[in-house]
Design a protein around this motif. Sequence first.
Motif, short mmCIF file in Angstrom:
data_model
loop_
_atom_site.label_atom_id
_atom_site.label_comp_id
_atom_site.label_asym_id
_atom_site.label_seq_id
_atom_site.Cartn_x
_atom_site.Cartn_y
_atom_site.Cartn_z
N ASP A 136 0.82 -1.20 0.00
CA ASP A 136 0.00 0.00 0.00
C ASP A 136 0.85 1.25 0.00
OD1 ASP A 136 -2.55 -1.44 2.18
OD2 ASP A 136 -2.24 -1.56 0.00
N ALA A 137 1.95 1.20 0.71
CA ALA A 137 2.84 2.36 0.77
C ALA A 137 3.42 2.67 -0.59
CB ALA A 137 3.96 2.11 1.79
N VAL A 138 3.75 1.63 -1.36
CA VAL A 138 4.28 1.85 -2.71
C VAL A 138 3.24 2.52 -3.57
CG1 VAL A 138 5.04 0.70 -4.81
CG2 VAL A 138 5.91 -0.06 -2.60
N ASP A 139 1.97 2.05 -3.50
CA ASP A 139 0.91 2.65 -4.28
C ASP A 139 0.73 4.13 -3.93
OD1 ASP A 139 -1.24 -0.30 -4.32
OD2 ASP A 139 0.47 0.26 -5.55
N GLU A 140 0.78 4.44 -2.63
CA GLU A 140 0.64 5.82 -2.21
C GLU A 140 1.76 6.68 -2.78
OE1 GLU A 140 0.45 5.68 1.99
OE2 GLU A 140 -1.52 4.73 2.05
N ASP A 141 2.97 6.13 -2.82
CA ASP A 141 4.10 6.87 -3.38
C ASP A 141 3.86 7.17 -4.85
OD1 ASP A 141 5.37 6.88 -0.99
OD2 ASP A 141 6.69 5.18 -1.43
N VAL A 142 3.32 6.18 -5.58
CA VAL A 142 3.05 6.37 -7.01
C VAL A 142 2.06 7.51 -7.20
CG1 VAL A 142 1.99 5.35 -9.06
CG2 VAL A 142 3.62 4.03 -7.69
N TYR A 143 0.95 7.48 -6.42
CA TYR A 143 -0.06 8.53 -6.55
C TYR A 143 0.50 9.88 -6.11
CZ TYR A 143 -3.68 5.10 -7.57
OH TYR A 143 -4.43 4.13 -8.17
N GLU A 144 1.35 9.85 -5.09
CA GLU A 144 1.95 11.10 -4.63
C GLU A 144 2.83 11.70 -5.72
OE1 GLU A 144 4.76 12.81 -1.01
OE2 GLU A 144 3.97 10.77 -0.93
N ASP A 145 3.59 10.85 -6.42
CA ASP A 145 4.41 11.32 -7.53
C ASP A 145 3.53 11.90 -8.63
OD1 ASP A 145 6.68 10.54 -6.25
OD2 ASP A 145 6.91 8.64 -7.33
N GLU A 146 2.40 11.25 -8.93
CA GLU A 146 1.52 11.75 -9.98
C GLU A 146 0.89 13.07 -9.56
OE1 GLU A 146 -0.56 9.15 -12.72
OE2 GLU A 146 -2.42 9.96 -11.91
N ASP A 147 0.54 13.19 -8.28
CA ASP A 147 0.00 14.46 -7.79
C ASP A 147 1.02 15.58 -7.97
OD1 ASP A 147 -2.38 13.33 -7.10
OD2 ASP A 147 -1.88 13.07 -4.98
N ASN A 148 2.27 15.28 -7.72
CA ASN A 148 3.32 16.27 -7.91
C ASN A 148 3.44 16.66 -9.38
OD1 ASN A 148 3.94 16.31 -5.18
ND2 ASN A 148 5.50 14.71 -5.36
N ASP A 149 3.32 15.66 -10.28
CA ASP A 149 3.36 15.94 -11.71
C ASP A 149 2.21 16.85 -12.12
OD1 ASP A 149 5.64 14.47 -12.20
OD2 ASP A 149 4.57 12.65 -12.78
N ILE A 150 1.03 16.57 -11.58
CA ILE A 150 -0.15 17.37 -11.91
C ILE A 150 0.04 18.81 -11.45
CG2 ILE A 150 -2.60 17.71 -11.39
CD1 ILE A 150 -2.83 14.63 -11.31
N LYS A 151 0.58 19.00 -10.23
CA LYS A 151 0.83 20.36 -9.73
C LYS A 151 1.83 21.08 -10.64
CE LYS A 151 -0.03 19.18 -4.88
NZ LYS A 151 0.60 18.95 -3.55
N GLU A 152 2.88 20.37 -11.04
CA GLU A 152 3.89 20.96 -11.92
C GLU A 152 3.29 21.34 -13.27
OE1 GLU A 152 7.65 19.27 -14.43
OE2 GLU A 152 7.52 18.63 -12.34
#
Length: 264
Positions: free
Chosen positions: A55-71
């Motif tokens: 689950d932690a890995v999945d959260e990291d993936v979504y967190e990375d995508e959220d960062n991409d979206i903000k950028e």
Amino acid sequence: MRKTIIIAIAVAVLTLTYAILAWASPTGNSCSSSTCDCTYQDSTCTGVYQNQDKDAVDEDVYEDEDNDIKEIRTEMKAKVKNKGEARLLREKIRARVKNPAARLALWEELKVMCADEEEAAATVAEMIYDNPQDKEAYKEFAKLWRKRHKEQVLVFASGQKLTFDVPPQIVRARTLMPIRAVAEKLGADVNWDPKTRTITIRKDDKIIILVVDKPNAEINGKEVKLDVPPQVIGNRTMLPIRFVSENLGANVTYIGEAQTVVIN
């Protein structure tokens, strides 16, 4: 005396049993339930801690995508008025945002920000590719596209706009167009025999045969009447798109307000 010997023997048996059980049960290397108490790094653990790691890995993936979206949103506000940058932003969104709902939201934002009508149309085309059932998007695309282009009929197959060297024509309320691009998009092979002016379309176990100006076609040897026969227009053989597409297993929708044929 005899009682003492019996007690001693019993104690010895119990001690030996305990020793055997302790030897047979390694500590920290196995677990059989989701609530077992094992170390987080233990590769043999199939319980709750390993599940938490996933689950932690999945959260990291979504967190990375959220960062991409903000950028991407930051870049949209700063650069979208530049025509070349709008194209680059579309490429970045397509490559880096995997969540369909998030991607559709970004297309909507980018479309509104585009100062250039053609760039806005290109962004709506991305929306259509992600959601080919959205009829309103086709209408919006047609409105934007025709401000710069004069196509009578627009054609989308599997969410992608098709282009033709000879534009589609409407003949007796039926749309005729060069068929190769559509047929190949649907996984079919097309063969043209110039001597007999015959078009043969093959997909799996289905064979469709049409002849220019002939009012009937053949499907696996069975004759079928056409509403409009194939015609040669602008040195291109034009076929009735609905007849061919539906017989290749596709659904065809005509959006009258947008003068757009949608094949899915």
